[in-house]
Design an enzyme around this catalytic site. Structure first.
Site, PDB file in Angstrom:
ATOM      1  N   GLU A   1       2.343   1.736  -3.305  1.00  8.42           N
ATOM      2  CA  GLU A   1       1.337   2.263  -4.237  1.00  8.42           C
ATOM      3  C   GLU A   1       1.294   3.795  -4.141  1.00  8.42           C
ATOM      4  OE1 GLU A   1      -2.712   3.800  -3.785  1.00  8.42           O
ATOM      5  OE2 GLU A   1      -2.956   1.704  -3.139  1.00  8.42           O
ATOM      6  N   HIS A   2       1.306   4.316  -2.913  1.00  8.78           N
ATOM      7  CA  HIS A   2       1.328   5.771  -2.741  1.00  8.78           C
ATOM      8  C   HIS A   2       2.645   6.362  -3.242  1.00  8.78           C
ATOM      9  CE1 HIS A   2      -2.054   6.725   0.290  1.00  8.78           C
ATOM     10  NE2 HIS A   2      -2.262   5.492  -0.122  1.00  8.78           N
TER      11      HIS A   2
ATOM     12  N   GLU B   1      -4.565   6.727   7.253  1.00 11.49           N
ATOM     13  CA  GLU B   1      -5.614   6.106   6.444  1.00 11.49           C
ATOM     14  C   GLU B   1      -6.021   4.766   7.075  1.00 11.49           C
ATOM     15  OE1 GLU B   1      -4.393   5.342   2.381  1.00 11.49           O
ATOM     16  OE2 GLU B   1      -6.119   4.053   2.007  1.00 11.49           O
TER      17      GLU B   1
ATOM     18  N   HIS C   1       0.825  -1.206   0.000  1.00 14.04           N
ATOM     19  CA  HIS C   1       0.000   0.000   0.000  1.00 14.04           C
ATOM     20  C   HIS C   1       0.867   1.267   0.000  1.00 14.04           C
ATOM     21  CE1 HIS C   1      -3.413   2.309   2.295  1.00 14.04           C
ATOM     22  NE2 HIS C   1      -3.194   2.804   1.101  1.00 14.04           N
TER      23      HIS C   1
ATOM     24  N   GLU D   1       4.400   9.349   3.194  1.00  9.99           N
ATOM     25  CA  GLU D   1       3.284   8.460   2.871  1.00  9.99           C
ATOM     26  C   GLU D   1       3.198   7.301   3.860  1.00  9.99           C
ATOM     27  OE1 GLU D   1       1.089   9.132   0.475  1.00  9.99           O
ATOM     28  OE2 GLU D   1       2.186  10.926  -0.160  1.00  9.99           O
TER      29      GLU D   1
HETATM   30 ZN   LIG Z   1      -4.097   4.543   0.426  1.00  6.70          ZN
END
Ligand SMILES: [Zn+2]
Length: 999
Positions: A79-80, A177, A76, A152
């Site tokens: 991905e960011h 998040e 994840h 991130e």
């Molecule tokens: Zn995310």
């Protein structure tokens, strides 16, 4: 999709070589009117699938198989991170720059449990290839800077950022998040089943990241994760739309030049089957003042076959639908009728996205000690069914649903192509046939043949995959009012212990590093760097709006809007009833009234029989409520809309079903009514945390206009309170509900206030119209006049206490409506703020998952929102500061140009066929013509620094005085904020009034 001529002709044949690609096969799929071309890049081994069709919203997506090896969230965070620049495009936040300055109709990235996918879509060819070019380069050659990892992923900082004496803490966008995700009971419930059923595979880990484990991820591990998986050999390119296959292959040839074939070990292991069932017990958070009784969720899950056998998976889907897909499903009914819980838990259904298919069913609103009875009931019901078999109609209904949903073109927030992509990945990711999930006609025929030859097909299925399958998990999810607190406490203790071991110098270094990170984050990219990204010029943008065909007619004196659109064989009928005759005290009961109308019995049929008719003959019957301002902002319109969708061959029966429900609904079954009420209440309650910013927006906007007030009353916290009160007092209140719903129906469901809206191709419209008149005559005549209109409440600053580790902060200002000359400037301004300062200060700097502003010209307000936000007071300050700054300073011309392009992209976002008909009807209610839309669009193009400044000065600054604030966050956070906030927030628990709040 405007018109369709069928499957396009491909110039390729299987076995052919074209520019370094071997064409594996070419195949037409008439069900969805595409020609599929599957190819492989010979040098690197990259796989390509293009679904060629006549849709001009082209999709590019690249996906990698990325099974996790721990719960650090590497997949994840990567991905960011890859979206934060490559060598060639060294732009700090390439993703945000692409999304703000292009005509993308969709741009995002998704981390799944075993894959990471990067999709972009656009309707403009040049824009499409710009986006695809940058995206491919970003994923294959990202910079992966340490600063990006810190921002991130996670980094250390202090609760009071400049103060080393204050407690040590962790920040990071993914970290926050996932804290938000871990506050959602639904998410935790899914997680418990997933890691419970697949404990020896990658699925046992959280690819998104567990907030407790995320801080252990190192920068080097993140880089390694990229090296491990992000190679062309492990890539699957999924392409869709009207651009010819050869153009995609030529483009990819260029993108893949310079890469070699490397060995990538990314296969996803299968879970070994258990010899005996297992149990698990987990906790999920509830509010401090909430009682735990009756809030447990009990779920049972089974691990079943490998995902690559599509026909077998669809058989399971049919069986699952027959069991629990409708109110007539025998397993669903047995569970609901048992009284062991309130409604079906949200995990119920087939999990088709992992390597092995799983099925789950559960009850929400139960208690832990009922687990044994729950399990016995599920198994007993299945055993009985395995003996007696299913009602034939239930299987027919399930097959019909597979056909209907396979055919229907749906574009909600995601392009239609994304749903095709998911179906392809079900098998493609595990080396199965990528097309098998798209050929649903063939699959249905195959199943029908088998069912004819083996009438006990589904019974044997139940026995094999459920009853005799020991790989079964009983998961008990218990509510805990201290869970949140003890998690937080444990975190604080860990951080305190860590801090105690650090020297003054180290602490000082942490402070300096965090500060440096903040500075780095706020530094804009240089114009030269930004210029590396390909960009559209305003002159490249098509000047026209997409018009929806509309013809105004009438049937028996009732106004009809008629939209002739290609719908792939499906017809849509909306009946929009005017609500201006509804007295204020009955307004809150409209949602319940709609649900009871479509969900109960009618015309002598029980609710189960109606549910079966609905599933056999329609793609669904639903109701919704909508309100808005007229274009000039002077009046409010409000409607209750019933919709039925059907395949052409079923239109007459589908209309019959809808009008039976509307005109001869039966409210006598109290237990069904209670079930529907509880289901509504529970669903809405579960939606609060995942959509906290929307709830906050509604709470604040209610004070601004009547339509926003009604929206809150029907869809916001007020509605949740109404449903809760009704559910709590149901035993003695049922008579009251029946009376209210009957009065509402009598007032609303009349010929006098209804508009008919038809959306279909010519053939579908003809059948709809042939059957409509006798149906409309079944409605009561006339209409009822206005009594007294509801009044909007005064503006407030409220804090709504919810069990969440993060905040949702909304501030809403009154703003002009659609046809005001200033509205295009406000539209561009909201976009510029969202992608500019709010993004930078609330997300990048503040660590929230999202910070944005929205201008709603249909409801007359302008809002500022944050999502999964670690801050509260600071966020409100940012809102005030950006308003002030926009009213004082001109915005840079480049930023405005990008905001204009982005605004046009948003205005032009395509709709699916049903959406076109629906939106056209809504525009009709608001009195917005295509001319108005063209004018608005031209207004957007004409926005400049002066008009933006003027809009902020004239509209935002003066509206501050009557603005309203709503914050959803934990009780502690709200109280802490009140120590400094002036005016203080009026704190209320989610359910209940201020008086009930703890002090
Ligand atoms: Zn995310």
């Amino acid at each position: 999709m405007e018109k369709s001529t069928g499957c396009p002709v491909s110039k390729f044949q299987g076995g052919e070589i074209f520019h370094g690609f071997k064409i594996a096969r070419v195949e037409a799929i008439p069900e969805i009117r595409v020609t599929a071309c599957e190819a492989e890049h010979l040098k690197t081994g990259a796989k390509v699938l293009h679904l060629h069709c006549d849709d001009r919203e082209n999709l590019f997506s690249v996906g990698f198989r990325t099974p996790s090896r721990d719960s650090t969230g590497a997949a994840h965070i990567l991905e960011h991170t890859v979206l934060a620049g490559s060598e060639r495009y060294p732009v700090k936040d390439a993703f945000n720059e692409l999304s703000r300055g292009s005509l993308q109709t969709f741009i995002n990235a998704f981390t799944y449990p075993d894959k990471t996918v990067y999709p972009v879509a656009s309707q403009v060819r040049a824009d499409f290839f710009n986006l695809a070019r940058v995206y491919t380069n970003l994923v294959l050659k990202p910079r992966i800077l340490r600063e990006t990892f810190l921002q991130e992923g996670h980094h250390l900082t202090f609760e009071d950022p400049g103060e080393t004496k204050s407690p040590l803490t962790v920040s990071g966008i993914v970290f926050n998040e996932m804290k938000g995700a871990y506050s959602s009971p639904d998410t935790l419930m899914y997680k418990a089943l997933q890691d419970g059923l697949y404990p020896d595979t990658a699925y046992a880990f959280d690819s998104g990241g567990d907030p407790d484990i995320i801080p252990s991820l190192t920068y080097e591990q993140l880089r390694d994760f990229h090296k491990l998986y992000y190679a062309p050999a492990n890539a699957r390119f999924f392409l869709y739309g009207d651009i010819p296959t050869e153009d995609h292959l030529l483009f990819l040839e260029e993108m893949l030049a310079g890469f070699d074939r490397v060995r990538v070990e990314s296969s996803v292991g299968s879970q070994k089957r258990w010899a005996a069932p297992r149990r698990s017990r987990r906790l999920f958070p509830i509010g401090k003042d909430e009682k735990p009784e009756g809030k447990t969720a009990l779920n049972m899950g089974w691990l079943m076959m490998e995902n690559t056998d599509e026909e077998e998976a669809v058989l399971l889907q049919v069986a699952a639908h027959a069991l629990i897909g409708t109110a007539a499903g025998p397993l669903r009914k047995a569970l609901i009728d048992s009284g062991l819980g309130e409604d079906l838990s949200p995990v119920s259904g087939l999990e088709h996205d992992l390597k092995q298919v799983a099925f789950a069913v559960g009850l929400r609103g139960s208690d832990p000690e009922k687990a044994d009875r729950f399990e016995a009931l599920v198994l007993g019901t299945l055993r009985k069914l395995a003996g007696t078999g299913f009602d034939r109609d239930l299987i027919e209904a399930a097959l019909h649903q597979v056909e209907f949903h396979g055919k229907e073109i749906v574009r909600g927030t995601l392009p239609y192509s994304i749903s095709l992509m998911s179906r392809v990945y079900h098998t493609w990711l595990y080396e199965g046939d990528p097309l098998s999930g798209l050929r649903f006609n063939r699959i249905i025929e195959g199943i029908r043949r088998r069912w004819e030859n083996e009438p006990d097909l589904f019974q044997r299925f139940l026995s094999r995959w459920l009853l005799e399958n020991p790989h079964r998990l009983l998961s008990v999810m218990e509510p805990s009012s201290t869970y949140q607190e003890s998690q937080l406490q444990a975190f604080r203790e860990r951080m305190a212990a860590r801090k105690a071991g650090l020297s003054e110098e180290t602490l000082e270094k942490i402070r300096r590093d965090a500060e440096a990170l903040q500075r780095n984050q706020m530094e804009p990219d240089s114009p030269e760097t930004l210029a590396t990204l390909p960009r559209l010029k305003i002159s490249d943008i098509p000047g026209d709006i997409d018009q929806v065909p509309v013809e105004r007619t009438a049937v028996s004196g009732i106004p009809v809007l008629r939209h002739e659109i290609f719908t792939n064989g499906i017809a849509y009928l909306d009946l929009a009833f005017d609500l201006s005759g509804v007295p204020p005290d009955l307004q809150p009961y409209l949602p319940l009234s709609g649900r009871l109308t479509t969900g109960m019995g009618a015309t002598g049929f029980t609710y189960e029989e109606m549910a079966k008719r609905i599933a056999l003959k329609t793609g669904g019957v639903g109701s919704s409520l909508a309100a808005g301002l007229t274009a000039d902002g002077r009046e409010t319109w409000q409607k209750m809309i019933f919709r039925v969708r059907a395949l052409h061959r079923n239109i007459p029966e589908a209309l019959e079903v809808l009008f039976d429900l509307l005109t001869q609904g039966d409210l006598s079954d109290a237990s069904r009514m209670r079930d529907l009420l509880f289901e509504m209440r529970n669903r809405m309650h579960a939606a609060v945390i995942p959509s906290g910013h929307i709830f906050a927006q509604r709470s604040a906007a209610a004070a601004q206009t009547l339509s926003a007030y009604l929206d809150e009353l029907w869809h916001g916290r007020s509605q949740l309170q109404v449903l809760s009160a009704a559910a709590d007092s149901f035993a003695d209140g049922q008579g009251d509900i029946v009376g209210k719903v009957e009065t509402l129906r009598e007032r609303i469901l009349r010929q006098g206030g209804v508009t008919v809206n038809l959306t279909a191709d010519a053939g579908g419209l003809r059948i709809l119209e042939e059957n409509l008149a006798p149906m409309l005559r079944r409605l009561r005549g006339g209409s009822l006049v206005v009594t007294s209109a509801p009044v909007t409440p005064p503006p407030v600053s409220t804090g709504i206490a919810v069990p969440a580790q993060v905040c949702y902060v909304a501030k809403v200002l009154r703003a002009p409506a659609y046809s005001d000359p200033v509205s295009p400037a406000l539209y561009v301004l909201s976009r510029e703020l969202s992608k500019g300062d709010l993004y930078k200060r609330i997300r990048v700097q503040g660590g929230a998952y999202g910070g944005m502003s929205q201008y709603d010209p249909m409801n007359g307000f302008f809002s500022f929102l944050s999502y999964r936000d670690p801050h509260l007071v600071e966020t409100l300050r940012v809102y005030d500061e950006v308003i002030d700054s926009r009213a004082r300073q001109r915005v840079d011309g480049e930023d405005i140009e990008r905001a204009i392009i982005g605004s046009i992209g948003a205005i032009d976002r395509p709709l699916d066929p049903a959406g076109k008909g629906f939106v056209s009807m809504i525009r009709d209610f608001a009195g917005i013509t295509d001319e108005d839309r063209l004018k608005f669009r031209k207004g957007v193009f004409a926005v400049n620094a002066d008009s933006l400044l003027d809009a902020a000065r004239r509209c935002l600054l003066p509206a501050l005085e009557t603005s309203s604030i709503a914050v959803y966050g934990s009780d502690d956070r709200l109280r802490k904020a009140n120590e400094t906030l002036r005016p203080a927030l009026l704190i209320e628990p989610l359910l209940g009034s201020p008086g009930q709040s703890r002090t």
